[in-house]
Each structure stands twice: as structure tokens, then as C-alpha cells.
Design a protein around this motif. Structure first.
Motif, PDB file in Angstrom:
ATOM      1  N   GLU A   1      23.318  54.259  75.598  1.00  0.00           N
ATOM      2  CA  GLU A   1      24.284  54.508  76.617  1.00  0.00           C
ATOM      3  C   GLU A   1      24.382  53.376  77.641  1.00  0.00           C
ATOM      4  OE1 GLU A   1      27.359  54.976  78.163  1.00  0.00           O
ATOM      5  OE2 GLU A   1      26.982  56.603  76.926  1.00  0.00           O
ATOM      6  N   TYR A   2      25.408  52.591  77.857  1.00  0.00           N
ATOM      7  CA  TYR A   2      25.268  51.644  78.743  1.00  0.00           C
ATOM      8  C   TYR A   2      26.211  51.715  79.967  1.00  0.00           C
ATOM      9  CZ  TYR A   2      28.512  50.368  75.340  1.00  0.00           C
ATOM     10  OH  TYR A   2      29.781  50.349  74.335  1.00  0.00           O
ATOM     11  N   VAL A   3      26.690  52.880  79.951  1.00  0.00           N
ATOM     12  CA  VAL A   3      27.474  53.000  81.181  1.00  0.00           C
ATOM     13  C   VAL A   3      27.162  54.396  81.752  1.00  0.00           C
ATOM     14  CG1 VAL A   3      30.181  53.650  81.978  1.00  0.00           C
ATOM     15  CG2 VAL A   3      29.755  52.058  79.965  1.00  0.00           C
ATOM     16  N   TYR A   4      26.810  54.253  83.341  1.00  0.00           N
ATOM     17  CA  TYR A   4      26.551  55.481  84.145  1.00  0.00           C
ATOM     18  C   TYR A   4      27.179  55.242  85.406  1.00  0.00           C
ATOM     19  CZ  TYR A   4      22.613  55.540  80.843  1.00  0.00           C
ATOM     20  OH  TYR A   4      21.756  55.520  79.904  1.00  0.00           O
ATOM     21  N   ASP A   5      27.053  56.359  86.105  1.00  0.00           N
ATOM     22  CA  ASP A   5      27.535  56.620  87.319  1.00  0.00           C
ATOM     23  C   ASP A   5      26.968  55.351  88.437  1.00  0.00           C
ATOM     24  OD1 ASP A   5      29.417  58.719  87.282  1.00  0.00           O
ATOM     25  OD2 ASP A   5      27.724  60.166  87.651  1.00  0.00           O
TER      26      ASP A   5
ATOM     27  N   SER B   1      28.852  40.141  77.083  1.00  0.00           N
ATOM     28  CA  SER B   1      28.628  41.589  77.932  1.00  0.00           C
ATOM     29  C   SER B   1      28.307  41.279  79.337  1.00  0.00           C
ATOM     30  CB  SER B   1      27.358  42.111  77.196  1.00  0.00           C
ATOM     31  OG  SER B   1      26.252  41.504  77.578  1.00  0.00           O
ATOM     32  N   GLY B   2      27.943  40.441  80.001  1.00  0.00           N
ATOM     33  CA  GLY B   2      27.742  40.109  81.249  1.00  0.00           C
ATOM     34  C   GLY B   2      29.048  39.684  81.772  1.00  0.00           C
ATOM     35  N   GLN B   3      29.840  39.169  81.196  1.00  0.00           N
ATOM     36  CA  GLN B   3      31.297  38.912  81.683  1.00  0.00           C
ATOM     37  C   GLN B   3      32.125  40.309  81.835  1.00  0.00           C
ATOM     38  OE1 GLN B   3      33.750  36.199  79.435  1.00  0.00           O
ATOM     39  NE2 GLN B   3      35.695  36.969  80.527  1.00  0.00           N
ATOM     40  N   PHE B   4      32.195  41.028  80.839  1.00  0.00           N
ATOM     41  CA  PHE B   4      32.646  42.183  80.659  1.00  0.00           C
ATOM     42  C   PHE B   4      32.112  43.491  81.665  1.00  0.00           C
ATOM     43  CE2 PHE B   4      33.330  41.442  75.982  1.00  0.00           C
ATOM     44  CZ  PHE B   4      34.628  40.579  76.244  1.00  0.00           C
ATOM     45  N   ALA B   5      30.808  43.222  81.981  1.00  0.00           N
ATOM     46  CA  ALA B   5      30.215  44.300  82.887  1.00  0.00           C
ATOM     47  C   ALA B   5      30.573  44.035  84.590  1.00  0.00           C
ATOM     48  CB  ALA B   5      28.854  44.122  82.843  1.00  0.00           C
TER      49      ALA B   5
ATOM     50  N   LEU C   1      22.099  46.302  85.081  1.00  0.00           N
ATOM     51  CA  LEU C   1      20.868  46.074  84.613  1.00  0.00           C
ATOM     52  C   LEU C   1      20.846  45.011  83.503  1.00  0.00           C
ATOM     53  CD1 LEU C   1      19.112  49.511  84.356  1.00  0.00           C
ATOM     54  CD2 LEU C   1      19.032  48.009  86.185  1.00  0.00           C
ATOM     55  N   ALA C   2      20.114  43.834  83.604  1.00  0.00           N
ATOM     56  CA  ALA C   2      20.124  42.805  82.555  1.00  0.00           C
ATOM     57  C   ALA C   2      18.680  42.160  82.641  1.00  0.00           C
ATOM     58  CB  ALA C   2      21.065  41.797  83.100  1.00  0.00           C
ATOM     59  N   GLU C   3      17.827  43.195  82.431  1.00  0.00           N
ATOM     60  CA  GLU C   3      16.418  43.077  82.728  1.00  0.00           C
ATOM     61  C   GLU C   3      15.845  42.455  81.344  1.00  0.00           C
ATOM     62  OE1 GLU C   3      14.084  46.389  84.087  1.00  0.00           O
ATOM     63  OE2 GLU C   3      15.207  47.596  82.800  1.00  0.00           O
ATOM     64  N   GLY C   4      16.609  42.547  80.262  1.00  0.00           N
ATOM     65  CA  GLY C   4      15.874  42.041  79.059  1.00  0.00           C
ATOM     66  C   GLY C   4      15.450  43.401  78.193  1.00  0.00           C
ATOM     67  N   VAL C   5      15.016  42.839  76.984  1.00  0.00           N
ATOM     68  CA  VAL C   5      14.849  43.991  75.957  1.00  0.00           C
ATOM     69  C   VAL C   5      13.835  45.027  76.237  1.00  0.00           C
ATOM     70  CG1 VAL C   5      12.921  42.638  74.729  1.00  0.00           C
ATOM     71  CG2 VAL C   5      14.393  44.210  73.350  1.00  0.00           C
ATOM     72  N   ASN C   6      12.817  44.831  76.966  1.00  0.00           N
ATOM     73  CA  ASN C   6      11.991  45.624  77.521  1.00  0.00           C
ATOM     74  C   ASN C   6      12.381  46.559  78.861  1.00  0.00           C
ATOM     75  OD1 ASN C   6       9.720  47.266  77.341  1.00  0.00           O
ATOM     76  ND2 ASN C   6       8.306  45.839  78.509  1.00  0.00           N
ATOM     77  N   SER C   7      13.612  47.003  78.655  1.00  0.00           N
ATOM     78  CA  SER C   7      14.112  47.608  79.779  1.00  0.00           C
ATOM     79  C   SER C   7      13.667  49.061  80.323  1.00  0.00           C
ATOM     80  CB  SER C   7      15.861  47.634  79.631  1.00  0.00           C
ATOM     81  OG  SER C   7      16.440  48.301  80.760  1.00  0.00           O
ATOM     82  N   LEU C   8      12.653  48.851  81.192  1.00  0.00           N
ATOM     83  CA  LEU C   8      11.956  50.005  81.705  1.00  0.00           C
ATOM     84  C   LEU C   8      12.628  50.517  82.523  1.00  0.00           C
ATOM     85  CD1 LEU C   8       8.434  48.398  82.151  1.00  0.00           C
ATOM     86  CD2 LEU C   8       9.124  49.411  80.168  1.00  0.00           C
ATOM     87  N   LEU C   9      13.598  49.894  83.473  1.00  0.00           N
ATOM     88  CA  LEU C   9      14.374  51.045  84.310  1.00  0.00           C
ATOM     89  C   LEU C   9      15.205  51.733  83.614  1.00  0.00           C
ATOM     90  CD1 LEU C   9      15.300  48.113  87.036  1.00  0.00           C
ATOM     91  CD2 LEU C   9      13.774  49.936  87.184  1.00  0.00           C
ATOM     92  N   ALA C  10      15.950  51.414  82.641  1.00  0.00           N
ATOM     93  CA  ALA C  10      16.770  51.982  81.709  1.00  0.00           C
ATOM     94  C   ALA C  10      16.218  53.265  80.859  1.00  0.00           C
ATOM     95  CB  ALA C  10      17.499  51.100  80.765  1.00  0.00           C
ATOM     96  N   GLU C  11      14.903  53.119  80.726  1.00  0.00           N
ATOM     97  CA  GLU C  11      14.128  54.174  80.088  1.00  0.00           C
ATOM     98  C   GLU C  11      13.820  55.089  81.137  1.00  0.00           C
ATOM     99  OE1 GLU C  11       9.754  54.636  77.825  1.00  0.00           O
ATOM    100  OE2 GLU C  11      11.002  52.816  77.426  1.00  0.00           O
ATOM    101  N   ARG C  12      13.124  54.786  82.231  1.00  0.00           N
ATOM    102  CA  ARG C  12      12.407  55.455  83.338  1.00  0.00           C
ATOM    103  C   ARG C  12      13.560  56.210  84.306  1.00  0.00           C
ATOM    104  NH1 ARG C  12       8.647  51.124  85.050  1.00  0.00           N
ATOM    105  NH2 ARG C  12       9.998  51.066  86.635  1.00  0.00           N
TER     106      ARG C  12
ATOM    107  N   LEU D   1      25.673  49.996  85.099  1.00  0.00           N
ATOM    108  CA  LEU D   1      25.825  49.278  83.847  1.00  0.00           C
ATOM    109  C   LEU D   1      24.893  48.634  83.165  1.00  0.00           C
ATOM    110  CD1 LEU D   1      29.544  48.091  84.581  1.00  0.00           C
ATOM    111  CD2 LEU D   1      28.977  49.913  83.515  1.00  0.00           C
ATOM    112  N   ILE D   2      24.765  48.458  81.861  1.00  0.00           N
ATOM    113  CA  ILE D   2      23.729  47.689  81.185  1.00  0.00           C
ATOM    114  C   ILE D   2      24.258  46.791  80.137  1.00  0.00           C
ATOM    115  CG2 ILE D   2      21.641  47.781  79.922  1.00  0.00           C
ATOM    116  CD1 ILE D   2      21.418  51.058  80.447  1.00  0.00           C
ATOM    117  N   ALA D   3      23.499  45.554  80.418  1.00  0.00           N
ATOM    118  CA  ALA D   3      24.193  44.292  79.537  1.00  0.00           C
ATOM    119  C   ALA D   3      23.014  43.576  78.666  1.00  0.00           C
ATOM    120  CB  ALA D   3      24.784  43.579  80.536  1.00  0.00           C
ATOM    121  N   GLY D   4      23.593  42.852  77.797  1.00  0.00           N
ATOM    122  CA  GLY D   4      22.583  41.801  77.086  1.00  0.00           C
ATOM    123  C   GLY D   4      21.409  42.655  76.462  1.00  0.00           C
ATOM    124  N   ASP D   5      20.381  42.019  76.426  1.00  0.00           N
ATOM    125  CA  ASP D   5      19.334  42.483  75.487  1.00  0.00           C
ATOM    126  C   ASP D   5      18.787  43.856  76.117  1.00  0.00           C
ATOM    127  OD1 ASP D   5      18.632  40.436  74.129  1.00  0.00           O
ATOM    128  OD2 ASP D   5      17.015  39.360  74.991  1.00  0.00           O
ATOM    129  N   ALA D   6      18.915  44.295  77.377  1.00  0.00           N
ATOM    130  CA  ALA D   6      18.686  45.544  77.924  1.00  0.00           C
ATOM    131  C   ALA D   6      19.478  46.495  77.089  1.00  0.00           C
ATOM    132  CB  ALA D   6      19.008  45.691  79.434  1.00  0.00           C
TER     133      ALA D   6
END
Length: 437
Positions: A298-302, A330-334, A165-176, A305-310
Motif C-alpha cells: 500500500e503506498y497511500v496513507y493519511d 512515481s516521484g513526480q506523481f507523488a 517516503l523515498a528511502e529505498g528498497v529497505n524501507s524500515l519506516l514503511a514497515e515499522r 505517500l511512498i515512492a520509488g524503490d520503497a
């Protein structure tokens, strides 16, 4: 591992997402990028600044000669740093330049995100990535155990071994879908930016820069009508990016709006001459994370992964604003962690935890930890945005105004100005700020 449509799906094609996709493709993985905008960069703000060190590391490791540094669509190399402290009628600016600011490895550049992100997307396509633009990802697909195994976009479900997930600061997927907490209003800011066209020579003359070089300028004080936040300016090849950022919490109680503050900012005597005779060609708004290390979710899940502004990887230190170099790293490491997990046949959170290790061992998390206390310090330092600019104006007026009246020694003119604000309180506030920085 079960067969999936792709090895990796990347949601978002900004700096973090594009770099993640590029690195994964370079390691032979099948990659799909899903971008909500009509094209990469179409929904990003007009421009900003990228510290180039993390981008150099990616291309040094993966480019294989397919990236020429001089062909990257940067605008100007930033060789002048300016910081301005302003009250409603005055301004004090520090202007600094040095050779080190332009040296490879410590260089930085102004960028316009639409062409820059489009170039990154083309790089991804050349590396073998597939890109779907103009479609929003509505949900994450999970298996019976709750692991992420893909995305739902429109009527389609597309599966992958790992979703980034690198969808930007308003990361609705990470929240929902992943339970990431919604940021507090004091941790989020609203940014507004306008782009003004000016001839290249005019820009260089107004900022006293050599041909092709540019300046970055940060403002504090009256630019946000005393609210926590600040102004910024970046010189591009033939335009200037000018804008404001102010926290949502402050704006909600300040009695002003970011739009009114922007109008007043453009007419301030320190800003109006810079954009004189310029044509405003773009206007955009965006949210910015301001909470620093303590708001990183938290940015690591089964399987995910979440990167950048998200992942809320952004730092505003007042004298320095960073986000893109953190996003690139973060994109490289992800991507590297995802590829290693896929190669090992295990994409559980435990296997993907290499991403956390890489981030924590790098400048990304180390820098954010170092300056962990600064967001809270700035949030409670109201006088920096109100009384301090006025005090500085009075100090410099005492130094420079000559009106024919007999003058006292300089200390006798300046000390009363400082004492009026409380010398001990002033010392305590400055000490606290220096400690946080």
C-alpha cells in the motif's frame, strides 16, 4: 489545515525523492529533504542505467529553462544491447544496436549514482528545497487519529502537511510505522557491484561503440552459479560497472556466496578480457526487489505517500532491468498528488488517492501488471540458469567445431542435444516464459 513546519517532507534523496522534492518546490511548496547518507548519492551503488523518458517529461513540464539536457551528468548513451548466456567455460552473446535506441524519448544512459544524485540534489536546492544530510529518520510523527504529520530525526520532530517516503528498497519506516509487509526472501535479491577504471578509447574499442556511446550487457547462467539471478555490465565514460544480482532465497540454499560468485564471474573467459588491465576503484552492495507487481505495498496513507524503490517499483525481465525511470515517474506523481491535496485543504488518504490513480494510469503500474507473472516464472525456471546455458554451448559447438571427423547434417547434430533435455518439457518451459513476457 493546521500550520506545519513544511508543506512537504521527503525522506531520501535518490531519484524518486529528489524528483518529488523538485516538482513540489516548482509548484511553490516549502520542501525539506532528509537524506540518511552523508550526501545525496553517497550510499547508492556505483552506477546503473536510466531510461530517460520519464526524466524528459519532468523537465519538459517543470524545468523553465534551468536544466540543459546536455549538462545532465550522464555517462554514456546506451546504443548497444548485449545478452549473454554462459556456462562455466563458454558464452553465447547476442549484440544488438539500432538508431531507435538513441532517439530522444527512447534513449537511455549509464549513470554513476553518486554524481547523478548529487546533481539532482543541487537542482532541488536551486528550486528552493532545504536538505538535511547525514541524519536518519527514526520514526513518523502521527496525530491522535493516526495520520502522519511529520518525522522524528534525532532529537527533533519536524512537521509537514505530507510526508513522502523515498528511502529505498529497505524501507524500515514503511514497515515499522505504516505496517507495510516485510518482503519474502524469494522476492528480494542481493546485488554486488564493482567499478573498474578504463580509458574511454579502450572501452569504445572493446565494445565497438562510437565515441561517447556505450553498451549495456546482461548475463544469465553460470555467473550466479546456477542461482536465480544474473550479471550486468554498463559502460561509463572512463569506467565499467560490473556486478551480480541473486535472490536471497536461492543463495541461502545454493552452497555459494554472492562474493565467491563475483570473483568467479570476473575470471570467466567472457568477462576477464573486458576488464583486463582495469583498476577496481569501488565495491558496493545493495538489496533489490525482484517480486514485481505482487510485492507492491500500500503506498497511500493519511498524510503520507511512498515512492520509488520503497514502493518496490522495480522490474527485472531478464533482457531488461528497470527501476530509475519508475522511480522518477512515481516521484513526480507523488509530488503532484501531494500538492493538489494541500491546495485542496485535505491530505487524507482519500484526497491523496490521486497518486494511486496517476500511477495506475501510467506506464509504471501498467508495465508491472503486464509482466506480473514473470518473477514467479523465473523463480521456478531452474534450468534457465543451469541446463540451458550448457545446452546452448553444446548446440553451438556442434555448429562451429571442425575436428577432421566426417560431419552429419546440422539437424542430426543439434536434435540429440535438445532431446537430451526433453523436447516437450523444453517447449512447455519456453511457452510459459513467452506467455509471462
Amino acid at each position: 489545515m493546521e500550520e506545519r513546519d513544511f508543506d512537504i517532507i521527503v525522506v531520501g534523496c535518490g531519484c524518486a525523492g529528489a524528483i518529488a522534492a523538485y516538482v513540489a518546490a516548482k509548484q511553490g511548496k516549502s520542501v525539506l529533504i532528509v537524506e540518511r547518507g552523508e550526501s545525496a548519492g553517497s550510499k547508492n551503488m556505483t552506477g546503473g542505467r536510466i531510461y530517460a523518458h520519464s526524466l524528459r517529461k519532468v523537465f519538459d513540464k517543470y524545468a523553465d529553462g534551468d536544466v540543459e539536457w546536455d549538462n545532465i551528468p550522464f555517462e554514456r548513451k546506451i546504443t548497444h544491447e548485449r545478452i549473454a548466456l554462459m556456462d562455466p567455460t563458454s558464452n553465447m552473446t547476442i549484440d544488438f544496436t539500432s538508431k531507435e535506441l538513441g532517439d530522444a524519448g527512447s534513449d537511455s544512459y549509464s549513470v554513476l549514482r553518486a554524481p547523478f544524485d548529487a546533481w539532482l540534489a543541487q537542482l532541488c536546492e536551486k528550486a528552493g528545497c532545504e536538505i538535511i544530510a547525514g541524519i536518519g529518520v527514526e520514526d513518523l510523527v502521527k496525530d491522535d487519529a493516526g495520520a502522519v504529520i511529520g518525522i522524528k530525526a534525532g532529537d527533533d520532530e519536524i512537521t509537514a502537511q505530507v510526508v513522502i517516503l523515498a528511502e529505498g528498497v529497505n524501507s524500515l519506516l514503511a514497515e515499522r510505522c505504516l505496517g507495510a509487509p516485510r518482503p519474502k526472501r524469494s522476492e528480494m535479491a542481493v546485488g554486488i557491484k564493482e567499478l573498474f577504471e578504463l580509458p574511454a578509447r579502450t572501452i569504445e574499442d572493446r565494445f565497438l561503440t562510437p565515441e561517447g556511446e556505450g553498451a549495456a550487457m546482461l548475463f544469465v547462467g553460470d555467473c550466479t552459479h546456477g542461482s536465480v539471478g544474473g550479471g550486468f555490465l554498463y559502460t561509463n565514460k572512463d569506467s565499467i560497472s560490473l556486478g551480480l544480482v541473486a535472490t536471497i532465497e536461492e543463495l541461502s540454499t545454493s552452497g555459494t556466496t554472492i562474493y565467491q560468485a563475483m570473483e568467479d564471474f570476473k575470471h570467466h573467459p567472457a568477462v576477464a578480457p573486458i576488464i583486463r588491465d582495469a583498476t577496481m576503484v569501488e565495491h558496493s552492495g545493495h538489496m533489490v526487489s525482484e517480486g514485481g507487481y505482487d510485492m507492491i505495498p500500500e503506498y497511500v496513507y493519511d498524510g503520507c505517500l511512498i515512492a520509488g524503490d520503497a514502493a518496490m517499483l522495480c522490474m527485472n525481465l531478464g533482457y531488461q532491468v528497470r527501476g530509475m525511470d519508475l522511480a522518477v515517474a512515481s516521484g513526480q506523481f507523488a509530488a503532484e498528488a501531494a500538492c493538489a491535496a494541500i491546495d485542496g485543504g485535505n491530505v487524507s488518504a482519500q484526497a491523496l488517492a490521486l497518486y494511486r490513480t496517476m500511477l495506475e494510469d501510467s506506464f509504471v503500474i501498467k508495465d508491472m501488471k503486464t509482466f506480473r507473472a514473470w518473477p514467479q516464472t523465473m523463480e521456478h525456471w531452474d534450468r534457465m540458469f543451469t541446463e540451458y546455458p550448457t545446452m546452448v554451448a553444446e548446440v553451438f559447438n556442434a555448429m562451429f567445431v571442425v575436428d577432421g571427423e566426417p560431419q552429419q547434417h546440422l539437424t542430426k547434430r543439434i536434435i540429440p542435444v535438445v532431446k537430451q533435455r526433453g523436447l516437450l518439457r523444453l517447449a512447455k518451459e519456453v511457452r510459459g516464459a513467452l506467455k509471462a513476457l
